[in-house]
Design an enzyme around this catalytic site. Structure first.
Site, PDB file in Angstrom:
ATOM      1  N   THR A   1       0.835  -1.209   0.000  1.00 29.65           N
ATOM      2  CA  THR A   1       0.000   0.000   0.000  1.00 29.65           C
ATOM      3  C   THR A   1       0.866   1.254   0.000  1.00 29.65           C
ATOM      4  O   THR A   1       2.009   1.227   0.484  1.00 29.65           O
ATOM      5  CB  THR A   1      -0.903  -0.001   1.255  1.00 29.65           C
ATOM      6  N   ASP A   2       0.293   2.361  -0.480  1.00 31.06           N
ATOM      7  CA  ASP A   2       1.047   3.629  -0.438  1.00 31.06           C
ATOM      8  C   ASP A   2       1.232   4.119   1.002  1.00 31.06           C
ATOM      9  O   ASP A   2       2.054   5.003   1.263  1.00 31.06           O
ATOM     10  CB  ASP A   2       0.369   4.710  -1.303  1.00 31.06           C
ATOM     11  N   GLU A   3       0.447   3.540   1.943  1.00 29.72           N
ATOM     12  CA  GLU A   3       0.573   3.990   3.339  1.00 29.72           C
ATOM     13  C   GLU A   3       1.940   3.654   3.934  1.00 29.72           C
ATOM     14  O   GLU A   3       2.294   4.178   4.987  1.00 29.72           O
ATOM     15  CB  GLU A   3      -0.537   3.384   4.205  1.00 29.72           C
TER      16      GLU A   3
ATOM     17  N   TYR B   1      -1.498  -0.433  11.331  1.00 32.45           N
ATOM     18  CA  TYR B   1      -1.796  -1.065  10.037  1.00 32.45           C
ATOM     19  C   TYR B   1      -0.647  -0.844   9.056  1.00 32.45           C
ATOM     20  O   TYR B   1      -0.095  -1.802   8.501  1.00 32.45           O
ATOM     21  CB  TYR B   1      -3.105  -0.500   9.436  1.00 32.45           C
TER      22      TYR B   1
ATOM     23  N   LYS C   1       2.019  -3.493   7.316  1.00 32.05           N
ATOM     24  CA  LYS C   1       2.136  -3.666   5.856  1.00 32.05           C
ATOM     25  C   LYS C   1       3.572  -3.379   5.391  1.00 32.05           C
ATOM     26  O   LYS C   1       4.080  -4.037   4.473  1.00 32.05           O
ATOM     27  CB  LYS C   1       1.159  -2.734   5.124  1.00 32.05           C
TER      28      LYS C   1
HETATM   29  P1  NAD Z   1     -10.541  -6.301   2.798  1.00 32.95           P
HETATM   30  O1  NAD Z   1     -10.442  -6.014   4.256  1.00 32.95           O
HETATM   31  O2  NAD Z   1     -11.762  -5.905   2.054  1.00 32.95           O
HETATM   32  O3  NAD Z   1     -10.325  -7.868   2.536  1.00 32.95           O
HETATM   33  C1  NAD Z   1      -9.369  -8.621   3.212  1.00 32.95           C
HETATM   34  C2  NAD Z   1      -9.656 -10.096   2.967  1.00 32.95           C
HETATM   35  O4  NAD Z   1      -8.612 -10.856   3.595  1.00 32.95           O
HETATM   36  C3  NAD Z   1     -10.982 -10.575   3.587  1.00 32.95           C
HETATM   37  O5  NAD Z   1     -11.668 -11.391   2.664  1.00 32.95           O
HETATM   38  C4  NAD Z   1     -10.547 -11.375   4.791  1.00 32.95           C
HETATM   39  O6  NAD Z   1     -11.447 -12.414   5.125  1.00 32.95           O
HETATM   40  C5  NAD Z   1      -9.200 -11.915   4.332  1.00 32.95           C
HETATM   41  N1  NAD Z   1      -8.311 -12.242   5.462  1.00 32.95           N
HETATM   42  C6  NAD Z   1      -8.017 -11.461   6.521  1.00 32.95           C
HETATM   43  N2  NAD Z   1      -7.183 -12.106   7.356  1.00 32.95           N
HETATM   44  C7  NAD Z   1      -6.924 -13.312   6.790  1.00 32.95           C
HETATM   45  C8  NAD Z   1      -6.122 -14.417   7.159  1.00 32.95           C
HETATM   46  N3  NAD Z   1      -5.414 -14.410   8.298  1.00 32.95           N
HETATM   47  N4  NAD Z   1      -6.086 -15.485   6.345  1.00 32.95           N
HETATM   48  C9  NAD Z   1      -6.808 -15.518   5.197  1.00 32.95           C
HETATM   49  N5  NAD Z   1      -7.590 -14.515   4.791  1.00 32.95           N
HETATM   50  C10 NAD Z   1      -7.651 -13.405   5.591  1.00 32.95           C
HETATM   51  O7  NAD Z   1      -9.244  -5.619   2.168  1.00 32.95           O
HETATM   52  P2  NAD Z   1      -9.064  -4.869   0.764  1.00 32.95           P
HETATM   53  O8  NAD Z   1      -9.452  -3.455   0.928  1.00 32.95           O
HETATM   54  O9  NAD Z   1      -9.638  -5.679  -0.304  1.00 32.95           O
HETATM   55  O10 NAD Z   1      -7.460  -4.898   0.645  1.00 32.95           O
HETATM   56  C11 NAD Z   1      -6.812  -6.028   0.082  1.00 32.95           C
HETATM   57  C12 NAD Z   1      -5.304  -5.811   0.138  1.00 32.95           C
HETATM   58  O11 NAD Z   1      -4.967  -4.633  -0.581  1.00 32.95           O
HETATM   59  C13 NAD Z   1      -4.770  -5.622   1.542  1.00 32.95           C
HETATM   60  O12 NAD Z   1      -3.538  -6.283   1.628  1.00 32.95           O
HETATM   61  C14 NAD Z   1      -4.578  -4.111   1.664  1.00 32.95           C
HETATM   62  O13 NAD Z   1      -3.538  -3.819   2.560  1.00 32.95           O
HETATM   63  C15 NAD Z   1      -4.207  -3.762   0.244  1.00 32.95           C
HETATM   64  N6  NAD Z   1      -4.553  -2.394  -0.205  1.00 32.95           N
HETATM   65  C16 NAD Z   1      -5.826  -1.927  -0.042  1.00 32.95           C
HETATM   66  C17 NAD Z   1      -6.162  -0.668  -0.536  1.00 32.95           C
HETATM   67  C18 NAD Z   1      -7.562  -0.119  -0.381  1.00 32.95           C
HETATM   68  O14 NAD Z   1      -7.789   1.053  -0.693  1.00 32.95           O
HETATM   69  N7  NAD Z   1      -8.530  -0.889   0.072  1.00 32.95           N
HETATM   70  C19 NAD Z   1      -5.203   0.102  -1.205  1.00 32.95           C
HETATM   71  C20 NAD Z   1      -3.892  -0.419  -1.345  1.00 32.95           C
HETATM   72  C21 NAD Z   1      -3.595  -1.679  -0.865  1.00 32.95           C
HETATM   73  O1  DAU Z   2      -3.974   4.310   0.768  1.00 37.34           O
HETATM   74  C1  DAU Z   2      -4.270   2.958   0.746  1.00 37.34           C
HETATM   75  C2  DAU Z   2      -5.069   2.586   1.984  1.00 37.34           C
HETATM   76  O2  DAU Z   2      -6.349   3.174   1.830  1.00 37.34           O
HETATM   77  C3  DAU Z   2      -5.168   1.089   2.184  1.00 37.34           C
HETATM   78  O3  DAU Z   2      -3.886   0.577   2.446  1.00 37.34           O
HETATM   79  C4  DAU Z   2      -6.110   0.759   3.352  1.00 37.34           C
HETATM   80  O4  DAU Z   2      -6.297  -0.640   3.444  1.00 37.34           O
HETATM   81  C5  DAU Z   2      -7.449   1.416   3.082  1.00 37.34           C
HETATM   82  O5  DAU Z   2      -8.313   1.191   4.170  1.00 37.34           O
HETATM   83  C6  DAU Z   2      -7.271   2.921   2.863  1.00 37.34           C
HETATM   84  O6  DAU Z   2      -6.853   3.574   4.083  1.00 37.34           O
HETATM   85  P1  DAU Z   2      -7.460   4.992   4.539  1.00 37.34           P
HETATM   86  O7  DAU Z   2      -7.264   5.128   5.990  1.00 37.34           O
HETATM   87  O8  DAU Z   2      -6.978   6.080   3.668  1.00 37.34           O
HETATM   88  O9  DAU Z   2      -9.032   4.733   4.168  1.00 37.34           O
HETATM   89  P2  DAU Z   2     -10.385   5.041   4.957  1.00 37.34           P
HETATM   90  O10 DAU Z   2     -11.488   4.762   3.999  1.00 37.34           O
HETATM   91  O11 DAU Z   2     -10.431   4.401   6.298  1.00 37.34           O
HETATM   92  O12 DAU Z   2     -10.311   6.622   5.173  1.00 37.34           O
HETATM   93  C7  DAU Z   2     -10.143   7.517   4.087  1.00 37.34           C
HETATM   94  C8  DAU Z   2     -10.082   8.921   4.661  1.00 37.34           C
HETATM   95  O13 DAU Z   2     -11.369   9.264   5.193  1.00 37.34           O
HETATM   96  C9  DAU Z   2      -9.108   9.080   5.824  1.00 37.34           C
HETATM   97  O14 DAU Z   2      -8.494  10.365   5.746  1.00 37.34           O
HETATM   98  C10 DAU Z   2      -9.989   9.004   7.063  1.00 37.34           C
HETATM   99  C11 DAU Z   2     -11.305   9.597   6.593  1.00 37.34           C
HETATM  100  N1  DAU Z   2     -12.520   9.053   7.238  1.00 37.34           N
HETATM  101  C12 DAU Z   2     -12.689   7.689   7.244  1.00 37.34           C
HETATM  102  C13 DAU Z   2     -13.811   7.132   7.839  1.00 37.34           C
HETATM  103  C14 DAU Z   2     -13.988   5.626   7.878  1.00 37.34           C
HETATM  104  C15 DAU Z   2     -13.484   9.890   7.778  1.00 37.34           C
HETATM  105  O15 DAU Z   2     -13.333  11.134   7.736  1.00 37.34           O
HETATM  106  N2  DAU Z   2     -14.588   9.337   8.368  1.00 37.34           N
HETATM  107  C16 DAU Z   2     -14.787   7.986   8.444  1.00 37.34           C
HETATM  108  O16 DAU Z   2     -15.817   7.550   9.028  1.00 37.34           O
END
Ligand code: NAD
Ligand code: DAU
Length: 339
Positions: free
Chosen positions: A125-127, A153, A157
């Site tokens: 992730t970019d985080e 988190y 990662k």
């Molecule tokens: P999500 O939380 O929607 O899905 C995670 C999945 O992993 C779920 O299906 C869960 O059941 C499974 N899981 C969790 N723990 C597990 C374990 N111990 N064994 C097997 N399965 C397990 O997450 P997402 O938003 O789809 O993100 C997927 C990946 O992409 C993550 O690695 C996250 O860090 C990365 N990522 C997410 C974003 C974003 O914006 N959502 C951006 C960049 C990278």
């Molecule tokens: O950048 C990639 C990441 O993006 C992934 O690695 C993470 O898995 C994914 O969850 C996401 O992280 P963020 O923390 O950026 O996403 P989130 O949707 O939780 O929040 C986005 C922004 O919105 C953040 O600045 C916090 C704010 N926020 C979030 C929630 C849930 C609010 O203001 N109110 C809220 O209720």
């Protein structure tokens, strides 16, 4: 070609499975997922009965189960999406993030070493880069930006990301890593900003914005992320890291106002609440490397992607209403109840 997709019952993993099964009907896709609160088997309903798809419920930290699956399937490629992914939950309870995100990744790579694979792809992730200041729009994350994390988190990662590169250097495991910005689109769990705001607005509930809503995220439609990973596993160079993002920075408050406008809901639903601890200010990806080396460019404009996403949540109420009536309800009360 057999690909194990871990975390495929979650948001991005499921979209990746749909993309791959449509584009490569001759591939065998095996989804390994432990179905945590974030995993939803109903999401995979449309592929579940296909002969080239298999779902296995197991934890990526369970060495025996992982080894058994590798013995049975002899996979060519592993794409590791499985993770605890929500920053707010990591602030409440870091332990499970360290376990799944770090130990789980190492367990998968140990199996890769034991059985031999063509590619292990880590979805990072970019985080991992930490954040950028709000008053320096000229700064972007490149693959050379030092890792400098803020939350449990992102730290977990970053550990997994570095471990992946360590397995390449130390053991010669053929790995690639992608570091993507914020995704949005269908099947995103309604605890994340965009689906939470859509679902709350549809229910005429308060829209909880952290702090002043001025934090900036760089949004990418999920399908574009899936296409980037597809390119990296087929054409990416082993041992390399690829940033993925589409130069689409937006302030949280502007996203929430846009959702209100699109749904015809009043901005008076917006409620400013206590800020997230250690809240990252701005994320912004420089995707020059994946563009110049692999020819990737985002295809979905934000205005189209957000309309399609809102449409999806309108058409699939049952999917998110079921989630919101279960365990998630307790989490929501705990996180937002007194705020
Ligand atoms: P999500 O939380 O929607 O899905 C995670 C999945 O992993 C779920 O299906 C869960 O059941 C499974 N899981 C969790 N723990 C597990 C374990 N111990 N064994 C097997 N399965 C397990 O997450 P997402 O938003 O789809 O993100 C997927 C990946 O992409 C993550 O690695 C996250 O860090 C990365 N990522 C997410 C974003 C974003 O914006 N959502 C951006 C960049 C990278
Ligand atoms: O950048 C990639 C990441 O993006 C992934 O690695 C993470 O898995 C994914 O969850 C996401 O992280 P963020 O923390 O950026 O996403 P989130 O949707 O939780 O929040 C986005 C922004 O919105 C953040 O600045 C916090 C704010 N926020 C979030 C929630 C849930 C609010 O203001 N109110 C809220 O209720």
């Amino acid at each position: 070609m057999t690909i194990i997709v871990t975390g495929g019952a979650g948001f991005i993993g499921s979209n990746f499975i749909f993309h791959m099964m449509k584009k490569y009907p001759s591939y065998r896709i095996v989804c390994l997922d432990s179905l945590t609160y974030a995993g939803n088997l109903s999401t995979l309903e449309s592929v579940m009965d296909q002969s080239n798809f298999r779902f296995v419920k197991a934890d990526i930290c369970d060495r025996e189960a992982v080894d058994r699956l590798f013995e049975e399937e002899r996979p060519d490629v592993i794409v590791n999406f499985a993770a605890e992914s929500h920053v707010d939950r990591s602030i409440e309870n870091p332990g499970v993030f360290l376990q799944t995100n770090i130990i789980g990744t190492a367990t998968l790579m140990d199996a890769c070493r034991k059985y031999g694979i063509e590619r292990f792809h880590q979805v990072s992730t970019d985080e991992v880069y930490g954040d950028l200041p709000l008053d320096r729009p000229d700064l972007f994350f490149t693959e050379k930006t030092p890792l400098h994390t803020s939350s449990p988190y992102s730290s977990s990662k970053a550990a997994a990301d570095l471990l992946t590169l360590a397995y390449y250097r130390t053991y010669g495991l053929p790995v690639t890593v992608s570091r993507c910005s914020n995704n949005y689109g269908p099947y995103q769990f309604p605890e994340k900003l965009i689906p939470l705001m859509i679902a709350n607005a549809l229910d005429d509930k308060p829209l909880p914005v952290y702090g002043k809503g001025e934090n900036v995220r760089d949004w990418l439609y999920v399908e574009d992320h899936c296409k980037a990973i597809d390119l990296i596993i087929h054409k990416g160079k082993v041992g390399e890291v690829y940033n993925v993002g589409g130069h689409n920075e937006m302030r949280n408050i502007d996203i929430v106002k846009l959702i209100c406008e699109k749904l015809g809901k009043p901005e008076s639903l917006i409620t400013y609440i206590a800020d997230r601890k250690g809240h990252d200010l701005r994320y912004a990806i420089d995707p020059a490397k994946i563009h110049s080396e692999l020819g990737w460019l985002p295809e979905t404009k934000f205005k189209d992607g957000i309309s399609a996403t809102i449409e999806w949540y309108l058409d699939n109420r049952e999917w998110w209403e079921t989630i919101r009536s279960g365990e998630y309800k307790n989490y929501y009360e705990k996180m937002y109840g007194g705020k």
